[in-house]
Motif scaffolding. Structure first.
Motif: not given
Length: 360
Positions: A149, A162, A164, A209, A212, A226
């Motif tokens: 990541w 983010l 993914s 994800p 995260v 994400a």
């Protein structure tokens, strides 16, 4: 003395540091003598050798009590599968010629599967080659690296997005930090065993994800969402990263396997599990009370707009984003269409609260 390869990377460095801190003598293996200088200052011996050079590797392994070895994928290589086979043969020849007492080797989840794993097949090649040399060997099949990541941390910090390749975004899978891999490798090297062992290594929990993104949001103090990168955009994104055509094909097949569940952490029942047992993966969005208890961000784009790529973040919140409040029993759900400049809040409100937002 223990020999440790990959000290210019994450897992090798963690392994060497752990052994040195435990008072063990360490010989680090590097291709460039300059990269060994910092290790020499820490008290380690330095051996210069390429993993594909069996003669040099034999000399580096001679006299060692054990070694931590790996076969890092060269994504820029024209044929990483061919190169991996060359390194596997070199390691097997050198370990045998040096009469190495034991080996700890970094591998990957799903290296037991014969097909459908993409670039992981390079590690299956390594496992199969070393399993036949008659020396004690432990393969550490690591879960998805948390450090992966870091490649998109800059995008998350700058744009609140983010990217993914993992999907669905709410599906949690085992992950592990490279520092934990290094500690496990060092611990295993200091043990004695006979024959072949396989350790399935993961971290203390499974993560999606979305999880995260929430972690990035907490660290950055700003919303982070994400966003699934469409498979149609994978090749372009990877080519910008210097991947060769064969590497792109291998990486794509691996990610398809991860997203479909074919690349499965529990695919080999004979592997020794290390780490916390994962919760069952979430395969669909929740409904009812569960939906009100969690925030489930999903990226959506207006019809006709180009798909998201690393250099094209999703469109800003506006008419294509709506905030919904959950309906009370017996009442129809109402919608607010007021655009929010910063999107919906990243933190979900408690289930009993009057309203919450979900970004669509």
């Amino acid at each position: 003395m223990y020999v440790v390869a990959g000290v210019s990377g994450n897992t090798g460095a963690a392994t060497a540091r752990t052994l040195i801190e435990a008072g063990e003598r360490v010989r680090v293996l590097v291709r460039d003598a300059a990269k060994g200088e910092s290790w020499a200052r820490q008290g380690a011996e330095v051996a210069v050798a390429d993993l594909a050079d069996a003669a040099a590797l034999t000399a580096a392994l001679s006299g060692a009590r054990g070694a931590y070895l790996l076969n890092p994928t060269g994504y820029a290589a024209e044929d990483p599968f061919r190169d991996a086979a060359v390194v596997a043969d070199s390691i097997a020849q050198a370990a045998t010629a040096a009469r190495l007492p034991k080996l700890v080797v970094l591998s990957s989840v799903a290296a037991d599967r014969p097909s459908g794993t993409g670039i992981i097949a390079t590690l299956r090649t390594l496992e199969q080659r070393l399993a036949g040399i008659g020396l004690p060997v432990t393969f550490i099949r690591a879960a998805y690296f948390m450090e992966n990541w870091a490649e998109v941390a800059g995008v998350a910090a700058a744009e609140g997005v983010l990217p993914s390749f993992l999907a669905p975004l709410d599906r949690a899978i085992p992950m592990v930090a490279t520092a934990d891999i290094g500690r496990a490798a060092a611990e295993t090297l200091r043990q004695d065993w006979a024959g072949r062992r396989t350790i399935a290594l993961q971290g203390p929990a499974v993560y999606s994800p979305n999880d995260v993104a929430a972690a990035f949001a907490r660290a950055l103090g700003k919303p982070v969402q994400a966003v699934a990168v469409p498979e149609a955009g994978w090749a372009e994104a990877l080519s910008h990263g210097g991947f060769s055509a064969r590497s792109i094909a291998g990486f794509t097949e691996m990610m398809r396997g991860l997203n479909s569940g074919h690349v499965d952490f529990g695919s080999d029942p004979a592997a020794e599990p290390r780490g916390k047992a994962p919760r069952p993966p979430i395969t669909s969005a929740p409904t009812g009370r569960a939906a009100r208890a969690e925030l489930w961000p999903v990226a959506r784009r207006p019809a006709g707009r180009a798909a998201w790529t690393p250099d094209r973040p999703p469109s800003s919140p506006g008419r294509n984003r709506r905030c919904h409040r959950p309906s009370r029993p017996g009442r129809a759900r109402r919608e607010c269409r007021r655009p929010r400049p910063a999107g919906c809040p990243i933190r979900p409100t408690p289930p009993a609260a009057a309203r919450r937002c979900t970004s669509y």
